[in-house]
Design a protein around this motif. Structure first.
Motif, short mmCIF file in Angstrom:
data_model
loop_
_atom_site.label_atom_id
_atom_site.label_comp_id
_atom_site.label_asym_id
_atom_site.label_seq_id
_atom_site.Cartn_x
_atom_site.Cartn_y
_atom_site.Cartn_z
N ARG A 175 -31.66 23.13 17.87
CA ARG A 175 -30.52 22.40 18.00
C ARG A 175 -30.27 22.21 19.58
NH1 ARG A 175 -26.54 26.86 14.43
NH2 ARG A 175 -27.57 25.88 12.52
N ASN A 176 -30.65 23.10 20.50
CA ASN A 176 -30.35 22.49 21.71
C ASN A 176 -31.59 22.80 22.51
OD1 ASN A 176 -27.14 21.62 21.62
ND2 ASN A 176 -27.31 23.76 20.64
N ILE A 177 -32.11 21.85 23.18
CA ILE A 177 -33.31 22.09 23.93
C ILE A 177 -33.07 21.42 25.41
CG2 ILE A 177 -34.52 22.74 22.17
CD1 ILE A 177 -35.89 19.91 22.31
N VAL A 178 -34.14 21.75 26.26
CA VAL A 178 -34.46 20.94 27.43
C VAL A 178 -35.92 20.57 27.34
CG1 VAL A 178 -34.51 21.13 30.10
CG2 VAL A 178 -32.81 22.24 28.83
N VAL A 179 -36.05 19.34 27.49
CA VAL A 179 -37.25 18.93 27.68
C VAL A 179 -37.54 18.27 29.11
CG1 VAL A 179 -37.39 17.90 25.11
CG2 VAL A 179 -36.45 16.20 27.14
N GLY A 180 -38.95 18.10 29.40
CA GLY A 180 -39.43 17.60 30.54
C GLY A 180 -39.76 18.65 31.72
N LEU A 181 -39.64 19.98 31.29
CA LEU A 181 -39.74 20.98 32.18
C LEU A 181 -41.18 21.17 32.77
CD1 LEU A 181 -37.51 23.77 30.99
CD2 LEU A 181 -36.85 22.08 32.69
N GLY A 182 -41.59 21.82 33.72
CA GLY A 182 -42.98 22.25 34.14
C GLY A 182 -43.57 21.17 35.23
N GLY A 183 -42.49 20.57 36.08
CA GLY A 183 -42.82 19.64 37.22
C GLY A 183 -42.89 18.30 36.76
N LYS A 184 -43.26 17.35 37.85
CA LYS A 184 -42.93 16.03 37.72
C LYS A 184 -44.07 15.22 36.81
CE LYS A 184 -43.37 11.83 40.93
NZ LYS A 184 -43.50 11.26 42.15
N ALA A 185 -45.25 15.94 36.61
CA ALA A 185 -46.27 15.52 35.59
C ALA A 185 -45.74 15.74 34.36
CB ALA A 185 -47.41 16.01 36.03
N ASN A 186 -44.69 16.43 34.06
CA ASN A 186 -44.46 16.68 32.49
C ASN A 186 -43.05 16.03 32.21
OD1 ASN A 186 -46.85 18.40 31.93
ND2 ASN A 186 -45.73 19.87 33.60
N GLY A 187 -42.79 14.85 32.74
CA GLY A 187 -41.59 14.20 32.37
C GLY A 187 -40.15 14.37 33.19
N VAL A 188 -39.53 13.64 32.70
CA VAL A 188 -38.00 13.89 33.32
C VAL A 188 -37.05 15.00 32.57
CG1 VAL A 188 -35.71 12.70 33.90
CG2 VAL A 188 -37.93 11.60 34.01
N PRO A 189 -36.77 16.21 33.15
CA PRO A 189 -36.02 17.11 32.81
C PRO A 189 -34.53 16.65 32.13
CG PRO A 189 -36.92 17.80 34.70
CD PRO A 189 -37.19 16.45 34.63
N ARG A 190 -34.22 16.89 30.85
CA ARG A 190 -32.89 16.58 30.38
C ARG A 190 -32.64 17.38 29.22
NH1 ARG A 190 -33.15 13.26 25.71
NH2 ARG A 190 -35.34 12.55 25.17
N GLU A 191 -31.33 17.49 28.77
CA GLU A 191 -31.21 18.26 27.57
C GLU A 191 -31.09 17.33 26.40
OE1 GLU A 191 -27.33 20.39 27.48
OE2 GLU A 191 -27.14 20.24 29.75
N SER A 192 -31.55 17.91 25.45
CA SER A 192 -31.82 17.19 24.29
C SER A 192 -31.81 18.32 23.12
CB SER A 192 -33.24 16.34 24.11
OG SER A 192 -33.35 15.69 22.73
N GLY A 193 -32.26 18.03 21.90
CA GLY A 193 -32.30 18.78 20.62
C GLY A 193 -33.03 18.12 19.46
N PHE A 194 -33.07 18.78 18.25
CA PHE A 194 -33.70 18.39 17.12
C PHE A 194 -32.53 18.24 15.82
CE2 PHE A 194 -37.53 19.45 19.16
CZ PHE A 194 -38.51 19.00 18.37
N ASP A 195 -32.66 17.16 15.16
CA ASP A 195 -31.90 17.25 13.78
C ASP A 195 -32.99 17.32 12.73
OD1 ASP A 195 -29.73 16.63 15.23
OD2 ASP A 195 -29.60 14.55 15.05
N ILE A 528 -19.46 20.82 11.84
CA ILE A 528 -20.77 20.44 10.83
C ILE A 528 -21.87 20.31 11.85
CG2 ILE A 528 -20.04 18.00 10.96
CD1 ILE A 528 -21.84 19.79 8.05
N LEU A 529 -23.16 20.70 11.46
CA LEU A 529 -24.18 20.81 12.22
C LEU A 529 -25.23 19.86 11.63
CD1 LEU A 529 -24.73 24.70 12.81
CD2 LEU A 529 -23.70 22.66 14.36
N THR A 530 -25.97 19.16 12.40
CA THR A 530 -27.22 18.11 11.91
C THR A 530 -28.39 18.95 11.97
OG1 THR A 530 -27.11 17.31 14.06
CG2 THR A 530 -25.83 16.23 12.63
N MET A 531 -28.52 20.04 12.26
CA MET A 531 -29.88 21.13 12.09
C MET A 531 -29.23 22.05 11.38
SD MET A 531 -32.75 21.95 12.03
CE MET A 531 -34.00 20.85 13.07
N PRO A 532 -29.65 22.33 10.14
CA PRO A 532 -29.42 23.76 9.34
C PRO A 532 -29.90 24.83 9.85
CG PRO A 532 -29.60 22.03 8.05
CD PRO A 532 -30.08 21.56 9.25
N GLY A 533 -29.31 26.14 9.85
CA GLY A 533 -30.14 27.15 10.11
C GLY A 533 -30.65 28.00 8.71
#
Length: 555
Positions: A175-195, A528-533
């Motif tokens: 539901r809540n993740i951070v993408v782009g971790l691991g240094g400059k070559a792996n993207g721009v870090p930011r908060e995101s998530g999955f639906d 209400i959640l857009t990614m059920p458990g």
């Protein structure tokens, strides 16, 4: 009685070309996916579009409970009953999501002797539509993150990226993740998530598009982020619309299968009704109306969710209009709305049943409020007593609403004849179809109209964030679009614990966002959640397959 999957496995089903002939379609009109599944070729529409429309029946239900209502089962059995009566009929349904299949709710192919088949295929990968949607959605996410990595020419504000990724499974950890971790070559870090995939705007676009050109145009309008000036950034801006459309070139074609009794079934698209608009595709419904004299379709959950969205969104954007609406109820569910615990539902309790009838009353009022004739279908259970059944029938007579018992789960089409005749008689009733709100109403006026007229709320409260989001959407020119409210399916309110017909309650708008490609504004109420458990004991633990390919535990 055999399990659903055992009944489906023992059924003798026809080659799909034989089913197509019942709709005056030839083998050349189909793209085959084996012997029992097919997609309808795109050029068929040009041949049938001038045909007169058949009668359209919308099947909805009371507020759902863990006791079960059987809306899809009733829809399929009703279509089979019309088929038994000699009518040229087609049922148009949504595709099941894998999330509920392996979670708690199970599949969406009906049950008992009112199923669509091949049940295992329909409930699992089917023709790959959901995989195509998931891939297209995630391609757009990947291109967006790549754009940020490659210099951010569009000046996207990384804090205002609104396009998440999707997966067609229940996975709360995403539901809540951070993408782009691991240094400059792996993207721009930011908060995101999955639906979940069925909550994707692309699913809504697929289900609301009139044709492929319309689909492509809608895809280009998807807003993925906002730039530093507060202006939306779209899929067109990222120059990826053509690729998205390419991935959906087959998914847009309606799927043809059959019921256990050989009634043609178009199953296409599958948005959830609690977090999306909850209806099968416009294309499948329109094809069915041109190919059959009677069309049965359903909208997810209760009439406050799926039916409201079918009427206020799907009908508004497509020009469709039902000729009758079926409201499915069970005595078990009505008793639960009357305060009876799930483990005591098998006992006769007319007093609690009558309290629970207030929930049915509200759904009847809602359908009649749209200017449409309603028919109550009592989905029969073996534990129903004569006195309980009589109480529901008397109640419907007092409300001047047609009533019929349905035994399609245990008897197939024979158990739905009375319901089919009741619905057919409703075709001649006077209709004055209208929407809950007008296009010209403000966003808050639309939300208030649905909350008060459909849910029975006394008012609407807004979070500070929601107020700011509404102001921005009005400023950007989106204020005239219809609204798609996401809320719990278990109550007329936004509080899942308030069963029956709650009184003197307010709903809380937590978040408001735009689905510009789909053509509506999403309003999230309560929690209400857009990614059920998954539940503590997911259905996935009970499903198995033998080396010979025999599936068990799927329902």
């Amino acid at each position: 009685m055999l399990t659903d999957v055992e009944i489906a496995q023992q059924a003798k089903i026809s080659n799909i070309t034989t089913i197509a002939e019942k709709l005056n379609l030839s083998a050349d009109d189909l793209e085959l996916y084996g012997k029992f599944k097919a997609k309808i070729c795109a050029d068929v529409w040009q041949r049938v579009k001038e045909n007169p429309n058949g009668k359209l029946i919308l099947v909805t239900a009371i507020t759902p409970t863990p006791a079960g209502e059987g809306k899809t089962t009733t829809s399929i059995g009703l279509a089979d009953a019309f088929n038994r009566l000699g009518r040229k009929v087609c049922v148009a349904l949504r595709e099941p999501s894998l999330g509920p299949c392996f979670g708690i709710k199970g599949g969406a192919a009906g049950g008992g002797y009112a199923q669509v088949v091949p049940m295992e295929d329909i409930n699992l990968h089917f023709t790959g539509d959901f995989h195509a949607l998931t891939t297209a959605h995630n391609l757009l996410a990947a291109v967006l993150d790549n754009h940020l990595q490659q210099g951010n020419e569009l000046k996207i504000d990384v804090r205002r990226v609104v396009w998440k990724r999707v997966l067609d499974l229940n996975d709360r950890a995403l539901r809540n993740i951070v993408v782009g971790l691991g240094g400059k070559a792996n993207g721009v870090p930011r908060e995101s998530g999955f639906d979940i995939t069925v909550a994707s705007e692309m699913m809504a676009i697929l289900c609301l598009a009139n044709d492929f050109a319309d689909l492509k145009e809608r895809l280009g309008k998807i807003i993925v982020a906002y730039n530093f000036e507060g202006q939306p950034v779209t899929a067109n801006d990222l120059k990826v619309t053509g690729s998205l459309a390419l991935l959906l070139k087959d998914a847009i074609k309606p799927n043809l299968v059959q019921t256990l009794e050989g009634t043609p079934a178009l199953i296409h698209g599958g948005p959830f009704a609690n977090i999306a608009h909850g209806c099968n595709s416009v294309m499948a419904t329109k094809y069915a109306l041109k190919l059959a004299d009677v069309v049965v379709t359903e909208a997810g959950f209760g009439a406050d969710l799926g039916a409201e969205k079918f009427l206020d969104i799907k009908c508004r954007l497509s020009g469709l209009q039902p000729d009758a609406v079926v409201i499915v109820a069970t005595i078990r569910a009505l008793k639960m709305h009357g305060g009876v615990a799930k483990n005591k539902l098998a006992r006769e309790n007319v007093k609690a049943l009558k309290r629970g009838l207030e929930n049915l009353a509200k759904h009847i009022e809602n359908i009649q409020g749209f200017g449409l004739p309603a028919v109550v279908a009592l989905n029969h259970f073996p534990t129903d007593t004569d006195e309980e059944i009589a109480a529901v029938e008397i109640f419907c007579a007092e409300k001047n609403v047609r009533f019929a018992r349905s035994k399609v789960f245990s008897e197939g089409s024979v158990g739905g004849i009375g319901l089919a005749l009741a619905v057919e008689s409703a075709f001649d009733d006077e209709k004055n179809f209208h929407f809950t709100y007008d296009d010209e109403n403000s966003i808050t006026e639309k939300i208030s109209a649905v909350a008060k007229k459909i849910y029975g709320a006394k008012g609407v409260d807004y979070s500070a964030a929601a107020k700011k989001q509404i102001d921005e959407l009005e400023r950007l020119g989106f204020g005239k679009l219809p609204i798609c409210i996401a809320k719990t399916q278990y109550s007329l309110s936004d509080d899942a614990t308030k069963l029956g017909r709650p009184k003197k309650f307010s709903v809380t708008v937590r978040e408001v966002k735009i689905s510009a490609g789909a053509g509506f504004i999403v309003v999230l109420l309560g929690t209400i959640l857009t990614m059920p458990g998954l539940p503590k004991r997911p259905a996935a633990e009970k499903i198995d397959i033998t080396p010979e390919g025999i599936i068990s535990g799927l329902f």
